[in-house]
Design an enzyme around this catalytic site. Structure first.
Site, PDB file in Angstrom:
ATOM      1  N   GLY A 112       0.823  -1.210   0.000  1.00 41.34           N
ATOM      2  CA  GLY A 112       0.000   0.000   0.000  1.00 41.34           C
ATOM      3  C   GLY A 112       0.847   1.244   0.000  1.00 41.34           C
ATOM      4  N   ASN A 113       0.232   2.381   0.239  1.00 36.64           N
ATOM      5  CA  ASN A 113       0.989   3.637   0.315  1.00 36.64           C
ATOM      6  C   ASN A 113       0.325   4.572   1.315  1.00 36.64           C
ATOM      7  OD1 ASN A 113      -0.992   5.381  -1.164  1.00 36.64           O
ATOM      8  ND2 ASN A 113      -0.540   3.920  -2.803  1.00 36.64           N
ATOM      9  N   ARG A 114       0.899   5.754   1.493  1.00 39.70           N
ATOM     10  CA  ARG A 114       0.474   6.647   2.582  1.00 39.70           C
ATOM     11  C   ARG A 114      -0.728   7.525   2.229  1.00 39.70           C
ATOM     12  NH1 ARG A 114       4.628   6.543   6.335  1.00 39.70           N
ATOM     13  NH2 ARG A 114       6.653   6.005   5.460  1.00 39.70           N
ATOM     14  N   SER A 115      -1.310   7.339   1.058  1.00 41.95           N
ATOM     15  CA  SER A 115      -2.427   8.208   0.672  1.00 41.95           C
ATOM     16  C   SER A 115      -3.614   8.021   1.632  1.00 41.95           C
ATOM     17  CB  SER A 115      -2.873   7.859  -0.748  1.00 41.95           C
ATOM     18  OG  SER A 115      -4.103   8.460  -1.015  1.00 41.95           O
ATOM     19  N   ALA A 152      -3.803   7.334  -5.451  1.00 45.96           N
ATOM     20  CA  ALA A 152      -2.403   6.923  -5.523  1.00 45.96           C
ATOM     21  C   ALA A 152      -2.418   5.432  -5.841  1.00 45.96           C
ATOM     22  CB  ALA A 152      -1.711   7.190  -4.194  1.00 45.96           C
TER      23      ALA A 152
END
Ligand code: CTP
Length: 405
Positions: free
Chosen positions: A205-208, A272
């Protein structure tokens, strides 16, 4: 505008809000619940707003124009009502339609837009009673701003902190805009960071956070658009005027977006999207002792923006986003050309002003016609408003892109 102050600690932010509003030229009147008076002084609010404060129902001493019917006068006078902070109790009272103080009576008597800024402890905000009251109010057209995740009155961290006054102001300004610049338009917004499974419990995943996409969706809806929000954010918002489609992976997002694309006039691709996914996600949970090393083979995800630009109806306008840690403009320009969209909003995501995950952002909007427009550090609602102004301009140069009535 009438500000209705309810009894919570966030009421201490109201004097600052009134000062900001008056600086913008707003004529502000204030109504107080009985509990609010314990948190903020009526005299301060009177001095800051420049008007007497309304705190009692049917008091001949508190009248606007007529003899002692302040709630009716306030209800008719206001172009918008702000409930700041909206406590669990005030939301319940509004949902139940009570009219036993000047605040509840005015809110029941008005036909002007109502914007509430909830603030309370997480358990109160998440309680089924509050959830159901919010649904009722959303269904009646009441607008919400926040609450956000942050430090609460108890000192704990959680969802329930009041939105910052600048965010409340930005949403109020949106609601007061001459309505309908996007009326008849179908707008598709994507948000959040996609989650690509490694096994049934883990993902890439990512920090969005999804806040930018949510601000864009709410802003477009308040300008009259029919909005669909395809979101990979873990925080799936509950919104009455926006169709929310939750997804997890890039492939699911692509499928949902392509289904809706033929009827869409504007795409705001704020998500994102993960660039890679595991080639073979495990079907059962991977265990630490299974092997001394674990290598994941990653394969590219579909380029959703690329597919949109290739398949969109001719009149549809497409806005891409890019989070960059360095050379923001140069990389953004190159990406705009490579992706072929009409505008690319580039956000710096390193240093003090990172747009990723927070409530604020700064950006530069890069347009295909060569313009570069700076959007200074501000709440995501304000940044969304600037992006929507530019998107409206793009649609204006797109004949035939409005839905037939
Ligand atoms: N995007 C997309 N599909 C992907 C990756 C990105 O639709 N698989 C979209 C994003 O939603 C965003 C834009 O493309 O609107 C730019 O995303 P970004 O991750 O910055 O670009 P990439 O294509 O991943 O390029 P790079 O890895 O070089 O930054």
């Amino acid at each position: 505008m009438v500000i209705h102050v309810c009894g919570g600690i966030a009421a201490v932010k109201v004097p600052g809000l009134i000062t900001d509003l008056r600086r913008e030229g707003a004529d502000v009147r204030v109504a107080l619940t009985g509990a609010a008076a314990s948190f903020v002084s009526s005299l301060s609010l009177q001095a800051l707003s420049g008007h007497q404060v309304y705190s009692r129902l049917l008091d001949p001493g508190e009248n606007l124009d007529g003899p002692g019917m302040a709630h009716l006068d306030l209800a008719a006078w206001a172009d918008i009502h702000l409930v700041v902070p909206a406590t669990a109790s005030s939301l319940a009272r509004m949902a139940a339609g009570l009219a036993d103080d000047v605040v509840s009576s005015t809110l029941l008597a008005t036909s002007a837009p109502v914007l509430v800024a909830p603030a309370m402890e997480t358990n109160m905000w998440c309680h089924p009673a509050t959830r159901s009251n919010c649904q009722t109010l959303l269904g009646r057209g009441v607008h919400f701003v926040g609450p956000v995740v942050g430090r609460l009155a108890s000192g704990k961290l959680g969802e329930g902190r009041m939105a910052e006054p600048s965010q409340v102001l930005a949403v109020a300004a949106e609601l007061l805009r001459p309505s309908g610049e996007l009326t008849g338009r179908r707008v598709l917004v994507t948000s959040g960071g996609t989650r690509e499974p490694i096994d049934p419990v883990r993902f890439i995943g990512n920090r969005s956070s999804g806040w930018m996409g949510l601000a864009l969706a709410e802003g477009a809806a308040s300008r009259g658009a029919t909005v669909t929000l395809v979101t990979a954010s873990a925080l799936v918002p509950r919104l009455a005027n926006i169709q929310v489609v939750p997804v997890e992976t890039a492939q699911e997002m692509l499928d949902e977006v392509l289904t809706r694309l033929p009827a869409t006039q504007l795409v705001l691709m704020a998500a994102a999207v993960a660039d890679y996914r595991s080639s073979a996600p495990a079907t059962a949970k991977l265990h630490r002792g299974d092997s001394p090393r674990l290598a994941l083979e990653l394969v590219p995800t579909p380029d959703i923006l690329g597919e949109i630009v290739a398949r969109k109806p001719q009149s549809c306008r497409v806005v891409g986003f890019a989070a960059e840690t360095e050379d923001v403009r140069a990389r953004g320009r190159a990406k705009l050309a490579r992706k072929g969209c009409d505008m690319l909003v580039a956000n710096p995501v390193s240093g003090a002003h990172s747009a990723m995950g927070g409530q604020q952002a700064e950006a530069v909007a890069l347009l295909a016609d060569g313009r570069e427009i700076e959007i200074p550090w501000a709440s995501k609602q304000e940044v969304a408003a600037r992006i929507l102004d530019l998107a409206e301009e793009l649609l204006g140069s797109s004949p035939g892109s409005r839905d037939p009535a």
